[in-house]
Design a protein around this motif. Structure first.
Motif, PDB file in Angstrom:
ATOM      1  N   ALA A 175      32.751 -22.683  14.383  1.00 63.38           N
ATOM      2  CA  ALA A 175      33.609 -21.598  13.904  1.00 63.38           C
ATOM      3  C   ALA A 175      34.989 -21.611  14.555  1.00 63.38           C
ATOM      4  O   ALA A 175      35.817 -20.745  14.252  1.00 63.38           O
ATOM      5  CB  ALA A 175      32.927 -20.256  14.173  1.00 63.38           C
ATOM      6  N   GLY A 176      35.233 -22.573  15.440  1.00 61.45           N
ATOM      7  CA  GLY A 176      36.564 -22.727  16.016  1.00 61.45           C
ATOM      8  C   GLY A 176      36.694 -22.402  17.487  1.00 61.45           C
ATOM      9  O   GLY A 176      37.809 -22.462  18.029  1.00 61.45           O
ATOM     10  N   ALA A 177      35.609 -22.074  18.152  1.00 61.30           N
ATOM     11  CA  ALA A 177      35.702 -21.765  19.578  1.00 61.30           C
ATOM     12  C   ALA A 177      36.130 -22.993  20.364  1.00 61.30           C
ATOM     13  O   ALA A 177      35.627 -24.095  20.148  1.00 61.30           O
ATOM     14  CB  ALA A 177      34.367 -21.257  20.095  1.00 61.30           C
ATOM     15  N   ARG A 178      37.067 -22.813  21.284  1.00 61.96           N
ATOM     16  CA  ARG A 178      37.498 -23.902  22.164  1.00 61.96           C
ATOM     17  C   ARG A 178      36.651 -23.950  23.429  1.00 61.96           C
ATOM     18  O   ARG A 178      36.538 -24.989  24.062  1.00 61.96           O
ATOM     19  CB  ARG A 178      38.964 -23.699  22.526  1.00 61.96           C
ATOM     20  CG  ARG A 178      39.892 -23.778  21.318  1.00 61.96           C
ATOM     21  CD  ARG A 178      41.284 -23.311  21.659  1.00 61.96           C
ATOM     22  NE  ARG A 178      41.869 -24.110  22.748  1.00 61.96           N
ATOM     23  CZ  ARG A 178      43.008 -23.771  23.358  1.00 61.96           C
ATOM     24  NH1 ARG A 178      43.652 -22.663  23.000  1.00 61.96           N
ATOM     25  NH2 ARG A 178      43.491 -24.545  24.320  1.00 61.96           N
ATOM     26  N   ARG A 179      36.075 -22.808  23.802  1.00 60.07           N
ATOM     27  CA  ARG A 179      35.211 -22.745  24.979  1.00 60.07           C
ATOM     28  C   ARG A 179      34.098 -21.757  24.686  1.00 60.07           C
ATOM     29  O   ARG A 179      34.360 -20.619  24.291  1.00 60.07           O
ATOM     30  CB  ARG A 179      36.025 -22.304  26.201  1.00 60.07           C
ATOM     31  CG  ARG A 179      35.261 -22.300  27.499  1.00 60.07           C
ATOM     32  CD  ARG A 179      36.174 -22.072  28.705  1.00 60.07           C
ATOM     33  NE  ARG A 179      36.728 -20.732  28.742  1.00 60.07           N
ATOM     34  CZ  ARG A 179      37.366 -20.201  29.796  1.00 60.07           C
ATOM     35  NH1 ARG A 179      37.537 -20.937  30.894  1.00 60.07           N
ATOM     36  NH2 ARG A 179      37.866 -18.973  29.746  1.00 60.07           N
ATOM     37  N   VAL A 180      32.860 -22.195  24.874  1.00 58.67           N
ATOM     38  CA  VAL A 180      31.704 -21.332  24.619  1.00 58.67           C
ATOM     39  C   VAL A 180      31.046 -20.996  25.947  1.00 58.67           C
ATOM     40  O   VAL A 180      30.702 -21.890  26.727  1.00 58.67           O
ATOM     41  CB  VAL A 180      30.686 -22.006  23.684  1.00 58.67           C
ATOM     42  CG1 VAL A 180      29.513 -21.068  23.408  1.00 58.67           C
ATOM     43  CG2 VAL A 180      31.356 -22.415  22.369  1.00 58.67           C
ATOM     44  N   ILE A 181      30.873 -19.708  26.179  1.00 60.38           N
ATOM     45  CA  ILE A 181      30.257 -19.228  27.410  1.00 60.38           C
ATOM     46  C   ILE A 181      28.931 -18.575  27.063  1.00 60.38           C
ATOM     47  O   ILE A 181      28.873 -17.684  26.201  1.00 60.38           O
ATOM     48  CB  ILE A 181      31.150 -18.216  28.153  1.00 60.38           C
ATOM     49  CG1 ILE A 181      32.558 -18.785  28.367  1.00 60.38           C
ATOM     50  CG2 ILE A 181      30.517 -17.827  29.482  1.00 60.38           C
ATOM     51  CD1 ILE A 181      33.581 -18.287  27.378  1.00 60.38           C
TER      52      ILE A 181
END
Length: 225
Positions: A175-181
């Motif tokens: 979906a376009g996240a650059r960083r997933v936490i």
């Protein structure tokens, strides 16, 4: 006197055992005139039924599940032990309390080094249950967390229900996240915390742990019951 039985899942993890012991110690400090004892539904001893049987001989008893949502252990294991004795009360699990979302937000800030950036996305990583009430509990926790952080929050589960945590992490990236936490919606180190760590997120927050606010949640559940 009333006895508070703090009933957790149980774990083989030494860090997990120590974390729960530290949390129970904080609870004792909050209510020094209440007897607080531990019990477990799996892995560790003593089991919840035997602890209830002993405690009810001398005191009123309230069982507080050190669990984050309704599920098999609350609806079957703990409920069965409680039903054996008239007057023994069972409190709600911890996860929908507003303070839990505050602790989650604190753990997330620590994981990211204190600064949110554009393109961050959070996966609330929960243990998982097919019980609709448990799913509703996790959704409530996610909604509370959304109100506290600037990143979008989706949900992934370690077991029992989809999407699984790795799938939720990948969906956030797609979906376009650059960083997933991954926000560890678990109480202590152990099996489920390990699954969260292995799910492929860029960063993983620490479990909720022995935080004073978590002790306040336990005491609040106790008093409400």
């Amino acid at each position: 006197m009333t006895t508070l039985i703090a009933c957790s899942h149980g774990t083989d993890s030494a860090d997990g055992q120590r974390t729960i012991e530290e949390l129970v110690a904080l609870v004792r400090e909050q209510i020094p005139r209440t007897r607080v004892v531990q019990a477990f539904v799996d892995v560790q001893e003593p089991d919840i039924a035997s602890v209830v049987d002993r405690a009810v001989e001398d005191d009123d008893v309230v069982v507080v599940p050190l669990l984050l949502s309704v599920g098999f252990h609350t609806a079957v294991d703990i409920a069965r032990a409680v039903r054996r004795h008239a007057g023994v009360r069972q409190a709600e699990p911890l996860g929908t309390h507003p303070l839990v979302a505050q602790v989650l937000a604190t753990r997330l800030r620590a994981a990211i080094g204190g600064t949110w950036v554009d393109g961050d996305a959070v996966v609330l990583a929960a243990a998982g249950s097919s019980n609709p009430a448990a799913i509703a509990d996790v959704e409530t926790a996610a909604e509370r967390l959304r109100s506290l952080i600037p990143a979008p929050v989706t949900i992934g589960y370690a077991s029992a229900i989809d999407p699984r945590i790795p799938e939720a992490v990948q969906a956030a990236r797609d979906a376009g996240a650059r960083r997933v936490i991954a926000a560890s919606h678990v109480l202590a180190p152990g099996y489920f915390a390990g699954l969260v760590q292995a799910a492929g997120a860029d960063l993983v927050s620490a479990p909720l742990g022995a935080d004073l606010r978590m002790a306040e949640v336990v005491v609040d559940r106790f008093r409400s019951a």
